[in-house]
Design a protein around this motif. Structure first.
Motif, PDB file in Angstrom:
ATOM      1  N   VAL A   1       1.021  -1.125  -0.129  1.00  0.00           N
ATOM      2  CA  VAL A   1      -0.030  -0.014  -0.046  1.00  0.00           C
ATOM      3  C   VAL A   1       0.990   1.340   0.078  1.00  0.00           C
ATOM      4  O   VAL A   1       1.841   1.278   0.781  1.00  0.00           O
ATOM      5  N   ILE A   2       0.801   2.245  -0.785  1.00  0.00           N
ATOM      6  CA  ILE A   2       1.652   3.337  -0.995  1.00  0.00           C
ATOM      7  C   ILE A   2       0.680   4.512  -1.018  1.00  0.00           C
ATOM      8  O   ILE A   2      -0.474   4.504  -1.770  1.00  0.00           O
TER       9      ILE A   2
ATOM     10  N   ASP B   1      -2.599  12.478   5.567  1.00  0.00           N
ATOM     11  CA  ASP B   1      -2.056  11.349   6.230  1.00  0.00           C
ATOM     12  C   ASP B   1      -3.198  10.178   6.013  1.00  0.00           C
ATOM     13  O   ASP B   1      -4.540  10.686   6.177  1.00  0.00           O
ATOM     14  N   VAL B   2      -3.048   9.142   5.670  1.00  0.00           N
ATOM     15  CA  VAL B   2      -4.063   8.036   5.587  1.00  0.00           C
ATOM     16  C   VAL B   2      -3.747   6.881   6.495  1.00  0.00           C
ATOM     17  O   VAL B   2      -2.440   6.702   6.777  1.00  0.00           O
ATOM     18  N   SER B   3      -4.663   6.387   7.536  1.00  0.00           N
ATOM     19  CA  SER B   3      -4.585   5.395   8.376  1.00  0.00           C
ATOM     20  C   SER B   3      -4.903   3.892   7.599  1.00  0.00           C
ATOM     21  O   SER B   3      -5.611   3.824   6.843  1.00  0.00           O
ATOM     22  N   VAL B   4      -3.875   2.997   7.627  1.00  0.00           N
ATOM     23  CA  VAL B   4      -4.074   1.757   7.193  1.00  0.00           C
ATOM     24  C   VAL B   4      -4.134   0.868   8.244  1.00  0.00           C
ATOM     25  O   VAL B   4      -3.251   0.715   9.079  1.00  0.00           O
ATOM     26  N   LEU B   5      -5.089  -0.254   8.211  1.00  0.00           N
ATOM     27  CA  LEU B   5      -5.192  -1.224   9.361  1.00  0.00           C
ATOM     28  C   LEU B   5      -5.456  -2.613   8.856  1.00  0.00           C
ATOM     29  O   LEU B   5      -6.151  -2.731   7.681  1.00  0.00           O
ATOM     30  N   ALA B   6      -5.189  -3.649   9.340  1.00  0.00           N
ATOM     31  CA  ALA B   6      -5.109  -4.980   8.995  1.00  0.00           C
ATOM     32  C   ALA B   6      -5.269  -6.031  10.031  1.00  0.00           C
ATOM     33  O   ALA B   6      -4.536  -5.691  11.120  1.00  0.00           O
ATOM     34  N   THR B   7      -5.972  -7.071  10.035  1.00  0.00           N
ATOM     35  CA  THR B   7      -6.133  -8.037  11.165  1.00  0.00           C
ATOM     36  C   THR B   7      -5.265  -9.375  10.826  1.00  0.00           C
ATOM     37  O   THR B   7      -5.648  -9.852   9.566  1.00  0.00           O
ATOM     38  N   ALA B   8      -4.612  -9.949  11.633  1.00  0.00           N
ATOM     39  CA  ALA B   8      -3.817 -11.300  11.607  1.00  0.00           C
ATOM     40  C   ALA B   8      -3.152 -11.273  10.409  1.00  0.00           C
ATOM     41  O   ALA B   8      -3.178 -11.988   9.481  1.00  0.00           O
ATOM     42  N   VAL B   9      -2.040 -10.254  10.302  1.00  0.00           N
ATOM     43  CA  VAL B   9      -1.082 -10.289   9.318  1.00  0.00           C
ATOM     44  C   VAL B   9       0.278 -10.229   9.654  1.00  0.00           C
ATOM     45  O   VAL B   9       0.597 -10.276  10.874  1.00  0.00           O
TER      46      VAL B   9
ATOM     47  N   LYS C   1      -0.996   1.391  10.764  1.00  0.00           N
ATOM     48  CA  LYS C   1       0.084   2.409  10.198  1.00  0.00           C
ATOM     49  C   LYS C   1      -0.580   3.813   9.750  1.00  0.00           C
ATOM     50  O   LYS C   1      -1.437   3.709   8.981  1.00  0.00           O
ATOM     51  N   ILE C   2       0.169   4.755  10.185  1.00  0.00           N
ATOM     52  CA  ILE C   2      -0.357   6.026   9.528  1.00  0.00           C
ATOM     53  C   ILE C   2       0.738   6.275   8.380  1.00  0.00           C
ATOM     54  O   ILE C   2       1.788   6.299   8.686  1.00  0.00           O
ATOM     55  N   LEU C   3       0.238   6.425   7.064  1.00  0.00           N
ATOM     56  CA  LEU C   3       0.866   6.778   6.005  1.00  0.00           C
ATOM     57  C   LEU C   3       0.877   8.164   5.764  1.00  0.00           C
ATOM     58  O   LEU C   3      -0.285   8.624   5.421  1.00  0.00           O
ATOM     59  N   LYS C   4       1.986   8.681   5.653  1.00  0.00           N
ATOM     60  CA  LYS C   4       2.269  10.144   5.060  1.00  0.00           C
ATOM     61  C   LYS C   4       2.255   9.991   3.602  1.00  0.00           C
ATOM     62  O   LYS C   4       2.706   8.965   3.263  1.00  0.00           O
ATOM     63  N   LYS C   5       2.564  11.256   3.150  1.00  0.00           N
ATOM     64  CA  LYS C   5       2.549  11.273   1.374  1.00  0.00           C
ATOM     65  C   LYS C   5       3.813  10.394   1.210  1.00  0.00           C
ATOM     66  O   LYS C   5       5.050  10.604   1.667  1.00  0.00           O
ATOM     67  N   ARG C   6       4.040   9.560   0.231  1.00  0.00           N
ATOM     68  CA  ARG C   6       4.784   8.698  -0.218  1.00  0.00           C
ATOM     69  C   ARG C   6       5.274   7.434   0.697  1.00  0.00           C
ATOM     70  O   ARG C   6       6.386   6.854   0.720  1.00  0.00           O
TER      71      ARG C   6
ATOM     72  N   TYR D   1      -8.227  -1.989   5.873  1.00  0.00           N
ATOM     73  CA  TYR D   1      -9.293  -0.868   6.122  1.00  0.00           C
ATOM     74  C   TYR D   1      -8.625   0.326   6.137  1.00  0.00           C
ATOM     75  O   TYR D   1      -7.229   0.666   6.741  1.00  0.00           O
ATOM     76  N   PHE D   2      -8.939   1.295   5.408  1.00  0.00           N
ATOM     77  CA  PHE D   2      -8.438   2.586   5.338  1.00  0.00           C
ATOM     78  C   PHE D   2      -9.292   3.652   5.866  1.00  0.00           C
ATOM     79  O   PHE D   2     -10.520   3.406   5.796  1.00  0.00           O
ATOM     80  N   TYR D   3      -8.655   4.478   6.567  1.00  0.00           N
ATOM     81  CA  TYR D   3      -9.251   5.867   7.118  1.00  0.00           C
ATOM     82  C   TYR D   3      -8.551   7.034   6.334  1.00  0.00           C
ATOM     83  O   TYR D   3      -7.577   7.392   6.574  1.00  0.00           O
ATOM     84  N   PHE D   4      -9.515   7.647   5.642  1.00  0.00           N
ATOM     85  CA  PHE D   4      -9.128   8.850   4.979  1.00  0.00           C
ATOM     86  C   PHE D   4      -9.492  10.017   5.650  1.00  0.00           C
ATOM     87  O   PHE D   4     -10.703  10.125   6.238  1.00  0.00           O
TER      88      PHE D   4
END
Length: 212
Positions: free
Chosen positions: A153-154, A160-168, A180-185, A208-211
């Motif tokens: 996921v880029i 900032d976009v939050s990315v979540l996942a379960t059992a990974v 993880k909170i993804l900043k640009k790039r 799961y994304f939080y925009f």
């Protein structure tokens, strides 16, 4: 010779997903997302079954798909570089009416949690492909999820976009909840293990994304 295509699932599925792709998919667009599927056979392919499988598979994949085959220490590997469509259910349904694809990336709005959920799912074309392949050789086939589904996921979003996942797994470490909170790039590489003893052999990998 009998070919063992590790239980008819891709050994590895690599998916590259940009955050703005998810945003435009929500607005009604279909985005073809790059995917790389690797199948490993644990024996020599004396009957040329992989070549037959390639010819059949072409009907069910995007026209620009690239197939390559290599021989390693453990057997033959077939790598398919292709694309699968990302979109909402209604848009995907109309798109699949005129485009053959074995899998989709489904974008859904989760009202309860306020997240945007993206999951990989097989289509009806995947069962058609599966039955054609098993006709060649009962050890061949196509089923999802893969043994390993790697989501890269880029973020190319401004905020900032939050990315979540379960059992990974992330960087070889297991996480029950990964966030993880993804900043640009910024990017996250999230691995779903789909082996027969994993929960992801039964349910489809989902992010799961939080925009903002």
């Amino acid at each position: 010779g009998i070919i063992f295509l590790s239980a008819c699932t891709p050994s590895v599925l690599d998916i590259s997903l940009y955050t703005t792709d998810v945003e435009v998919a929500l607005e009604g667009e279909i985005v073809e997302v790059p995917v790389r599927a690797s199948f490993t056979t644990y024996s020599d392919d004396e009957d040329g079954d992989l070549e037959k499988a390639t010819i059949i598979s072409e009907k069910y994949l995007s026209p620009d798909s690239v197939f390559s085959q290599s021989t390693g220490d453990w057997g033959e590997t077939l790598v398919i570089e292709t694309t699968i469509p990302l979109g909402t259910l209604d848009n995907l349904n109309s798109y699949l009416a005129s485009n053959n694809r074995v899998a989709i990336l489904l974008v859904e709005v989760n009202e309860e949690y306020g997240s945007i959920d993206v999951s990989i799912r097989p289509t009806d074309f995947s069962s058609a492909l599966n039955s054609e392949l098993t006709d060649i050789n009962f050890m061949l086939g196509f089923e999802l999820p893969a043994d390993d589904t790697n989501f890269r996921v880029i973020s190319d979003s401004r905020n900032d976009v939050s990315v979540l996942a379960t059992a990974v797994f992330v960087s070889e470490k297991p996480y029950l909840y990964f966030e993880k909170i993804l900043k640009k790039r910024g990017e996250a590489e999230i691995v779903f293990k789909g082996g027969s003893d994993s929960v992801y052999s039964e349910i489809y990998p989902e992010i799961y994304f939080y925009f903002p």
